[in-house]
Design an enzyme around this catalytic site. Structure first.
Site, mmCIF file in Angstrom:
data_model
loop_
_atom_site.group_PDB
_atom_site.id
_atom_site.type_symbol
_atom_site.label_atom_id
_atom_site.label_comp_id
_atom_site.label_asym_id
_atom_site.label_seq_id
_atom_site.Cartn_x
_atom_site.Cartn_y
_atom_site.Cartn_z
ATOM 1 C CB SER A 159 -0.675 4.930 8.652
ATOM 2 O OG SER A 159 -1.837 5.543 8.163
ATOM 3 C CG ASP A 253 0.850 7.052 1.293
ATOM 4 O OD1 ASP A 253 -0.329 7.368 1.230
ATOM 5 O OD2 ASP A 253 1.632 6.700 2.145
ATOM 6 C CG HIS A 283 -1.030 4.335 3.209
ATOM 7 N ND1 HIS A 283 -0.358 5.553 3.908
ATOM 8 C CD2 HIS A 283 -1.840 4.117 4.362
ATOM 9 C CE1 HIS A 283 -0.705 5.505 5.095
ATOM 10 N NE2 HIS A 283 -1.437 4.693 5.410
#
Length: 311
Positions: A159, A253, A283
């Site tokens: 991320s 995501d 995600h």
């Protein structure tokens, strides 16, 4: 890119549990959540996967020492080193929140993993995290003896941490910095545009549109920062000198299309890149302990790191 009709049931349950603690969109609530995060992570990380050894340490940063944790494989040193940066939208996360992921990455790659914290926004907006991340990579490349390393270094992150890993690889290439053997970018927050199909269709699954916008406003203080390649490497003019890459995305995501676009840009600029999308995942799935595909994905990334670093 293959698509899935529905979210994997294990990932759906994990995402639902995670959503019980909503992401805060204000400083006071953010500080409260940060206080809860590490104790909660330690509880969730009980009975962790074993590695050869772990060591808490600090790494010199441009504005003070950075907390870090070194994970060593269960084998005789020296080991190649993977410098890892945690996710959390640049405002949350720590060594503790990503302990399980780093342990599995150590086991699957046969490399030492150095998980490094960095200054968080909104208190420390861009470029603080980038300066910390690059300083950590420079230090790791020189600290071979301290890290019981071979001198070979890769970068990885998930991320926001995936963004930092990509940026450090770009900076190293442009500044004749440390030789980076590989970059592993796990659903990175790169090239995200609210008009993308993945944002339109999947905002609200783990990350809402408001979450994405709030993280962004905390980290980038103005439009000039947003366009800086060291803030978002999708803006780089030329990626041809950066390390070979593994880019992982998740089908459900909102950040999927940005990660895919970056993988395509790497390929277009001649960078050896393996892109893998997990169609039924969400995600953050690689840190979800109840999700079987998470282990498979970590093993796959670990194999790429092992190949790149001759581990």
């Amino acid at each position: 890119m293959s698509a899935a009709d529905r979210i994997d049931p294990q990932a759906k349950r994990a995402a639902a549990r995670q959503s019980r603690i909503p992401l805060p969109h204000g400083r006071y609530k953010l500080q409260l959540l940060r206080l809860l995060t590490d104790p909660l992570a330690r509880f969730q990380n009980r009975n962790p996967p074993s590695v050869g050894e772990t060591e808490s340490m600090t790494v010199p940063g441009p504005a003070g020492e950075l907390d870090a944790r070194l994970y060593l494989p269960d084998a005789e040193p020296p080991h190649p080193t993977v410098v890892f940066f945690h996710g959390g939208g640049f405002v949350l996360g720590s060594v503790e929140t990503h302990d399980r992921l780093c342990r599995y990455l150590t086991r699957e790659s046969g490399c030492a993993v150095l998980s490094v914290e960095y200054r968080l926004a909104p208190e420390h907006p861009f470029p603080a995290a980038v300066a910390d991340a690059y300083a950590a990579v420079e230090w790791a490349a020189d600290a071979t003896e301290r890290l019981r390393g071979t001198g070979d270094v890769a970068v990885a992150g998930d991320s926001a941490g995936g963004t930092l890993a990509a940026v450090t690889a770009l900076m190293a290439a442009e500044r004749d910095g440390p030789e980076i053997a590989h970059q592993a970018l796990l659903y990175p927050g790169i090239g995200v545009d609210t008009e993308q199909e993945s944002v339109r269709e999947h905002a609200g699954t783990v990350l809402s549109r408001a979450d994405i916008e709030w993280f962004s406003s905390c980290y980038y203080r103005n439009e000039i920062h947003r366009r800086n390649p060291y803030a978002d490497p999708i803006n780089a003019g030329d990626l041809s000198g950066v390390a070979p890459a593994t880019v992982v995305t998740a089908g459900f995501d909102p950040l999927r299309d940005g990660g895919k676009a970056y993988a395509e840009k790497l390929v277009a600029d001649g960078v050896a890149t393996r892109y893998e999308n997990y169609p039924s995942m969400v995600h953050g799935f690689m840190t979800m302990r109840e999700v079987d595909r998470a282990r498979e994905a970590i093993a796959s990334v670990g194999a790429d790191l092992a190949d790149a670093l001759d581990a």
